[in-house]
Design an enzyme around this catalytic site. Structure first.
Site, PDB file in Angstrom:
ATOM      1  N   ALA A 112       0.944  -1.375   0.089  1.00  0.00           N
ATOM      2  CA  ALA A 112      -0.013  -0.102   0.069  1.00  0.00           C
ATOM      3  C   ALA A 112       0.624   1.187   0.045  1.00  0.00           C
ATOM      4  CB  ALA A 112      -0.907   0.089   1.270  1.00  0.00           C
ATOM      5  N   LYS A 113       0.293   2.346  -0.139  1.00  0.00           N
ATOM      6  CA  LYS A 113       1.017   3.628  -0.072  1.00  0.00           C
ATOM      7  C   LYS A 113       0.095   4.703   0.122  1.00  0.00           C
ATOM      8  CE  LYS A 113       5.409   4.968  -0.163  1.00  0.00           C
ATOM      9  NZ  LYS A 113       6.619   3.845  -0.129  1.00  0.00           N
ATOM     10  N   GLY A 114       0.499   5.731   0.857  1.00  0.00           N
ATOM     11  CA  GLY A 114      -0.424   6.873   1.245  1.00  0.00           C
ATOM     12  C   GLY A 114       0.334   8.197   0.846  1.00  0.00           C
TER      13      GLY A 114
END
Ligand code: GLU
Length: 427
Positions: free
Chosen positions: A116-118
Site C-alpha cells: 500500500a502507499k499513501g
C-alpha cells in the site's frame, strides 16, 4: 474570520510518471513468468484506493482544503503495508505506483504483507509545526477504518517521520479509546517503535551496496561514493557507508549539493543541515548540482531522493560502477538497458531499500507480542532477511542470465500470484 483558500498544491508539477515505470516493470516480469491473463488482470491494478479532501485551519486563520490518498494494491499475502508521503508533487498515479512497488518489495523479502502507499499533496516544509500536526491528524482521521494492524499499516516515507507516525497512532488510538501501537510502524522508540527502524532503510542500502560492490571486485572500504538525497535514507546510508570506510565525494539534497574529492564528513553535514536547513555551503566543501553528481566517476552512486532521476535522457552520462536504489523508482525502464550497456550494476529498489519495511515488519511483530528486541537483534535479523533476498535475486539472475531488476520482480510477482492462486476465487 475564516476564509476558504485554494490549496497550496494546485500548481504542483505532475508526478514523475512512476505508474508507467511500475507497469512496464510488472509486464516484463509477467512475460518472463508466462503469467496467466487472469493473474495479470488482478495484479496490474490496485485492489482498493481512496482520495480524500479535507479542510485544515492554517495559523493565519485561513482554511486550506488538502487532498490525500491511500492505495492498497494487493493483500493476498497479508495486511497491506507501505509509507505515507507528504510532498507537493504527490498525486494518485504516483501513489498507485508506490503501492504496487510495496507489494513486490514485501513479497521479495518474504514478509507476510501486501502493498500500500499513501500521500498528501502538500509541502511539509511550508507548514508550521502546529499546521503539520493538524494536517497529519485530520488525514489520519480520514483513514479511520481503512488502516489498522490487521488491515493496512502505514509508515514514514518522503516528508514524514517518526513524529508523524506518533500523531497518527495517537489519533487512531483516541478514536478507538485504547492504545493501538500496531496501526503504524516507524514510531519513536519510546512509543513502541523498533530499535533500528530509523536507520533501517539506510542500513539495507549499505548492506546490499557492499555486496554489489564486492561482486564487482570493489571493497567498500576505500570506494568512492556519491549520494543523491540527504533525508532519512540518504543520511543513514551515507553515515553507514562512511563508517565502513567508503569515501563520500559528493552529496546533494533539496537545497543544493556539496563535494570534496578528499571525502565529506556526514556527521558534520548533518549538524550543518540542522542549523541551516540544507547541506549546501557547508564549510570545507565545493558546490555541486544534481546533474553533475549523477554523472560522477565513482564506484558507488546511491540514489536516495525521488523517482525518475535517471532516464533515457541522462543515463548515458552515468560513470558509476554500481547504483544503489535507496529511493523507489529512481531509474526509469528506458534507462535500464543504457546503464547495462555501460556495464553499470544496479541494485534494484525493491531489494536495495527494503530494509525499512523489513524492520517495520519486526516492529509490527514486536507490537503484537508487546515485547521489544535489542538493536543488535534487529540489525542481525535485518541482515539475514535482506541477504537471503539478495542471494535469491543473484541466483535467479545468474541461472537465467537476466538483470537483477527482472530477477527481483520475477521472484516477487510469482510469490504474489501464487498466493492469489492458492486462495482461490471468492465467491
Ligand atoms: N516508505 C518505506 C518504503 O518505501 C517504508 C515502508 C514501510 O515501512 O512500511 O519502503
Amino acid at each position: 474570520m475564516t476564509t476558504i483558500d485554494v490549496p497550496r498544491a494546485t500548481s504542483r508539477p505532475k508526478a514523475l510518471n512512476a505508474i508507467e515505470s511500475a507497469l512496464e516493470q510488472f509486464d516484463r516480469a509477467a512475460d518472463h513468468l508466462h503469467l496467466s491473463d487472469e493473474s495479470r488482470a488482478i495484479l496490474r491494478v490496485p485492489k482498493r484506493e481512496w482520495t480524500v479532501n479535507f479542510p485544515v485551519t492554517m495559523d493565519d486563520g485561513r482554511v486550506e482544503v488538502l487532498t490525500g490518498y491511500r492505495v492498497q494494491h494487493n493483500m493476498a499475502r497479508g495486511p497491506a503495508k507501505g509509507g505515507i508521503r507528504f510532498h507537493p508533487a504527490t498525486d494518485i498515479e504516483e501513489v498507485r505506483a508506490l503501492a504496487m512497488w510495496m507489494t513486490w518489495k514485501c513479497a521479495l523479502v518474504n514478509v507476510p504483507f501486501g502493498g500500500a502507499k499513501g500521500g498528501v499533496t502538500v509541502d511539509p516544509r511550508a507548514l508550521s509545526p502546529r499546521e503539520l500536526q493538524a494536517v497529519t491528524r485530520r488525514f489520519a482521521t480520514e483513514l479511520q477504518g481503512i488502516i489498522g494492524p490487521e488491515i493496512d499499516i502505514p509508515a514514514p516515507d518522503v516528508g514524514t517521520n517518526a513524529q508523524t507516525m506518533a500523531w497518527i497512532m495517537d489519533t487512531l488510538s483516541m478514536h478507538a479509546g485504547y492504545t493501538v501501537p500496531g496501526v503504524v510502524t516507524g514510531k519513536p522508540v519510546g512509543l513502541g517503535g523498533s530499535e533500528g527502524r530509523a536507520d533501517a532503510t539506510g542500513m539495507g542500502v549499505m548492506f546490499t551496496a557492499e555486496r554489489a560492490l564486492a561482486e564487482a571486485g570493489i571493497d567498500i572500504n576505500g570506494a568512492t561514493v556519491a549520494v543523491q538525497g540527504f533525508g532519512n535514507v540518504g543520511e543513514a546510508a551515507a553515515r553507514l557507508i562512511h563508517e565502513r570506510g567508503g569515501r563520500l565525494v559528493a552529496i546533494t539534497d533539496i537545497g543544493g549539493g556539496v563535494a570534496n574529492p578528499d571525502g565529506l564528513n556526514p556527521a558534520q553535514l548533518k549538524a550543518f543541515l540542522k542549523e541551516t536547513g540544507s547541506i549546501a555551503g557547508a564549510p570545507g566543501t565545493q558546490p555541486i548540482d544534481n546533474e553533475t553528481l549523477l554523472a560522477l566517476d565513482v564506484d558507488l552512486l546511491v540514489l536516495a531522493a525521488l523517482e525518475g532521476q535517471i532516464t533515457s535522457a541522462n543515463a548515458h552520462q552515468v560513470r558509476a560502477r554500481v547504483i544503489a536504489e535507496g529511493a523507489n523508482g529512481p531509474v526509469t525502464p528506458p534507462a535500464d538497458p543504457i546503464l547495462a550497456d555501460l556495464g553499470v550494476v544496479t541494485v534494484p529498489d525493491i531489494l536495495c531499500n527494503s530494509g525499512g519495511v523489513i524492520v517495520s515488519y519486526f516492529e509490527w511483530v514486536q507490537n503484537l507480542q508487546s515485547f521489544a528486541w535489542s538493536a543488535d537483534e534487529v540489525a542481525d535479523r535485518l541482515q539475514r532477511v535482506i541477504f537471503t533476498a539478495y542471494d535469491e535475486v543473484a541466483a535467479l539472475r545468474e541461472s537465467k542470465g537476466i538483470d537483477a531488476r527482472l530477477a527481483a520482480h520475477a521472484i516477487a510477482v510469482s510469490r504474489v500470484a501464487e498466493a492469489q492462486q492458492i486462495r482461490g476465487r471468492y465467491p
